[in-house]
Design a protein around this motif. Structure first.
Motif, PDB file in Angstrom:
ATOM      1  N   THR A  43      -1.280  36.482  34.003  1.00  0.00           N
ATOM      2  CA  THR A  43      -2.054  37.699  33.748  1.00  0.00           C
ATOM      3  C   THR A  43      -2.621  38.229  35.059  1.00  0.00           C
ATOM      4  N   PHE A  44      -3.230  37.333  35.831  1.00  0.00           N
ATOM      5  CA  PHE A  44      -3.847  37.763  37.082  1.00  0.00           C
ATOM      6  C   PHE A  44      -2.805  38.186  38.109  1.00  0.00           C
ATOM      7  N   LEU A  45      -1.636  37.633  38.036  1.00  0.00           N
ATOM      8  CA  LEU A  45      -0.566  38.082  38.927  1.00  0.00           C
ATOM      9  C   LEU A  45      -0.247  39.556  38.639  1.00  0.00           C
ATOM     10  N   GLY A  46      -0.174  39.907  37.367  1.00  0.00           N
ATOM     11  CA  GLY A  46       0.058  41.305  36.985  1.00  0.00           C
ATOM     12  C   GLY A  46      -1.088  42.205  37.427  1.00  0.00           C
ATOM     13  N   ILE A  47      -2.318  41.729  37.287  1.00  0.00           N
ATOM     14  CA  ILE A  47      -3.489  42.514  37.668  1.00  0.00           C
ATOM     15  C   ILE A  47      -3.515  42.722  39.181  1.00  0.00           C
ATOM     16  N   LEU A  48      -3.243  41.666  39.947  1.00  0.00           N
ATOM     17  CA  LEU A  48      -3.220  41.791  41.404  1.00  0.00           C
ATOM     18  C   LEU A  48      -2.089  42.709  41.855  1.00  0.00           C
ATOM     19  N   CYS A  49      -0.966  42.641  41.169  1.00  0.00           N
ATOM     20  CA  CYS A  49       0.158  43.539  41.468  1.00  0.00           C
ATOM     21  C   CYS A  49      -0.252  44.991  41.203  1.00  0.00           C
ATOM     22  N   ALA A  50      -0.965  45.217  40.124  1.00  0.00           N
ATOM     23  CA  ALA A  50      -1.442  46.566  39.812  1.00  0.00           C
ATOM     24  C   ALA A  50      -2.365  47.070  40.916  1.00  0.00           C
ATOM     25  N   CYS A  51      -3.260  46.218  41.367  1.00  0.00           N
ATOM     26  CA  CYS A  51      -4.178  46.610  42.447  1.00  0.00           C
ATOM     27  C   CYS A  51      -3.412  46.902  43.728  1.00  0.00           C
ATOM     28  N   THR A  52      -2.385  46.122  44.006  1.00  0.00           N
ATOM     29  CA  THR A  52      -1.582  46.335  45.207  1.00  0.00           C
ATOM     30  C   THR A  52      -0.932  47.711  45.187  1.00  0.00           C
ATOM     31  N   HIS A  53      -0.405  48.112  44.042  1.00  0.00           N
ATOM     32  CA  HIS A  53       0.267  49.402  43.949  1.00  0.00           C
ATOM     33  C   HIS A  53      -0.705  50.569  43.897  1.00  0.00           C
ATOM     34  N   MET A  54      -1.917  50.314  43.406  1.00  0.00           N
ATOM     35  CA  MET A  54      -2.909  51.385  43.299  1.00  0.00           C
ATOM     36  C   MET A  54      -3.775  51.489  44.544  1.00  0.00           C
ATOM     37  N   GLY A  55      -4.044  50.347  45.175  1.00  0.00           N
ATOM     38  CA  GLY A  55      -4.808  50.352  46.405  1.00  0.00           C
ATOM     39  C   GLY A  55      -6.284  50.024  46.341  1.00  0.00           C
ATOM     40  N   PRO A  56      -6.885  49.693  45.183  1.00  0.00           N
ATOM     41  CA  PRO A  56      -8.312  49.366  45.203  1.00  0.00           C
ATOM     42  C   PRO A  56      -8.540  47.942  45.724  1.00  0.00           C
ATOM     43  N   VAL A  57      -8.738  47.829  47.039  1.00  0.00           N
ATOM     44  CA  VAL A  57      -8.853  46.522  47.672  1.00  0.00           C
ATOM     45  C   VAL A  57     -10.022  45.722  47.107  1.00  0.00           C
ATOM     46  N   ASP A  85      -0.394  41.399  50.565  1.00  0.00           N
ATOM     47  CA  ASP A  85       0.210  42.730  50.468  1.00  0.00           C
ATOM     48  C   ASP A  85      -0.873  43.800  50.339  1.00  0.00           C
ATOM     49  N   LEU A  86      -1.889  43.509  49.558  1.00  0.00           N
ATOM     50  CA  LEU A  86      -2.959  44.471  49.277  1.00  0.00           C
ATOM     51  C   LEU A  86      -3.814  44.781  50.507  1.00  0.00           C
ATOM     52  N   LEU A  87      -4.256  43.763  51.201  1.00  0.00           N
ATOM     53  CA  LEU A  87      -5.206  43.962  52.305  1.00  0.00           C
ATOM     54  C   LEU A  87      -4.656  44.843  53.432  1.00  0.00           C
ATOM     55  N   PRO A  88      -3.455  44.593  53.938  1.00  0.00           N
ATOM     56  CA  PRO A  88      -2.954  45.462  55.016  1.00  0.00           C
ATOM     57  C   PRO A  88      -2.705  46.904  54.585  1.00  0.00           C
ATOM     58  N   ARG A  89      -2.422  47.123  53.328  1.00  0.00           N
ATOM     59  CA  ARG A  89      -2.219  48.499  52.866  1.00  0.00           C
ATOM     60  C   ARG A  89      -3.482  49.327  53.076  1.00  0.00           C
ATOM     61  N   ALA A  90      -4.630  48.635  53.117  1.00  0.00           N
ATOM     62  CA  ALA A  90      -5.904  49.306  53.360  1.00  0.00           C
ATOM     63  C   ALA A  90      -6.328  49.170  54.824  1.00  0.00           C
ATOM     64  N   GLY A  91      -5.399  48.727  55.666  1.00  0.00           N
ATOM     65  CA  GLY A  91      -5.697  48.602  57.090  1.00  0.00           C
ATOM     66  C   GLY A  91      -6.485  47.359  57.451  1.00  0.00           C
ATOM     67  N   ARG A  92      -6.558  46.410  56.547  1.00  0.00           N
ATOM     68  CA  ARG A  92      -7.363  45.208  56.770  1.00  0.00           C
ATOM     69  C   ARG A  92      -6.477  44.037  57.195  1.00  0.00           C
ATOM     70  N   LEU A  93      -5.788  44.228  58.319  1.00  0.00           N
ATOM     71  CA  LEU A  93      -4.856  43.212  58.830  1.00  0.00           C
ATOM     72  C   LEU A  93      -5.548  41.907  59.181  1.00  0.00           C
ATOM     73  N   GLU A  94      -6.661  42.001  59.884  1.00  0.00           N
ATOM     74  CA  GLU A  94      -7.368  40.792  60.291  1.00  0.00           C
ATOM     75  C   GLU A  94      -7.803  39.987  59.073  1.00  0.00           C
ATOM     76  N   GLN A  95      -8.263  40.682  58.042  1.00  0.00           N
ATOM     77  CA  GLN A  95      -8.676  39.993  56.821  1.00  0.00           C
ATOM     78  C   GLN A  95      -7.481  39.333  56.143  1.00  0.00           C
ATOM     79  N   ALA A  96      -6.329  39.987  56.186  1.00  0.00           N
ATOM     80  CA  ALA A  96      -5.114  39.386  55.610  1.00  0.00           C
ATOM     81  C   ALA A  96      -4.721  38.136  56.385  1.00  0.00           C
ATOM     82  N   MET A  97      -4.791  38.199  57.710  1.00  0.00           N
ATOM     83  CA  MET A  97      -4.453  37.033  58.527  1.00  0.00           C
ATOM     84  C   MET A  97      -5.431  35.886  58.239  1.00  0.00           C
TER      85      MET A  97
END
Length: 152
Positions: A43-57, A85-97
């Motif tokens: 379930t949470f995989l689907g929810i996180l995927c939804a957030c990734t495509h929508m962008g609400p970090v 995948d989600l974090l860099p889409r919002a420009g948060r590369l350092e946080q993703a690393m």
């Protein structure tokens, strides 16, 4: 459908999320919880995927934290992959690393390639070198990894 079980909820949420209908997926998740169905890791995989495509970090981070702390679900590599995948889409590369460095398991090539691609997109050479080195450690004989550093 007369009765919905966890599999049917997860199928609908995941399908909506993967096809760009993140708002519908999140609304269905709310309906699922209101119906008394307990979410699982899928379930949470689907929810996180939804957030990734929508962008609400912030929403994605909140759902990830809720999964871990409220539902006691142990994140799998796929959950971490969504966050990376989600974090860099919002420009948060350092946080993703940082997120990757704190994972309890080794990142796979999908996560490594995703980070490298995000570094390229955001033109962050310093982090790209770190990501490339890690990717080469994971796949030393894959020449495509080197091509990912060249501008497209």
């Amino acid at each position: 459908m007369k009765t919905k079980d966890l599999i049917s909820w997860n199928t609908l949420i995941g399908g909506l999320a993967m096809h760009g209908r993140g708002v519908d997926a999140l609304n269905l998740f709310i309906r699922m919880k209101n119906a008394g169905q307990k979410p699982d890791g899928i379930t949470f995989l689907g929810i996180l995927c939804a957030c990734t495509h929508m962008g609400p970090v912030e929403d994605g981070l909140a759902y990830f934290q809720s999964m871990v702390h409220d539902k006691s679900i142990v994140p799998q590599i796929e959950h971490y992959g969504c966050m990376v995948d989600l974090l860099p889409r919002a420009g948060r590369l350092e946080q993703a690393m940082d997120f990757v460095s704190k994972m309890p398991m080794e990142p796979d090539v999908v996560i490594g390639a995703g980070l490298l691609g995000a570094c390229r997109t955001h033109k962050n050479v310093e982090l790209a070198e770190v990501a490339l080195q890690r990717l080469i450690e994971l796949e030393p004989k894959n020449p495509a990894n080197y091509g990912k550093m060249w501008p497209g």
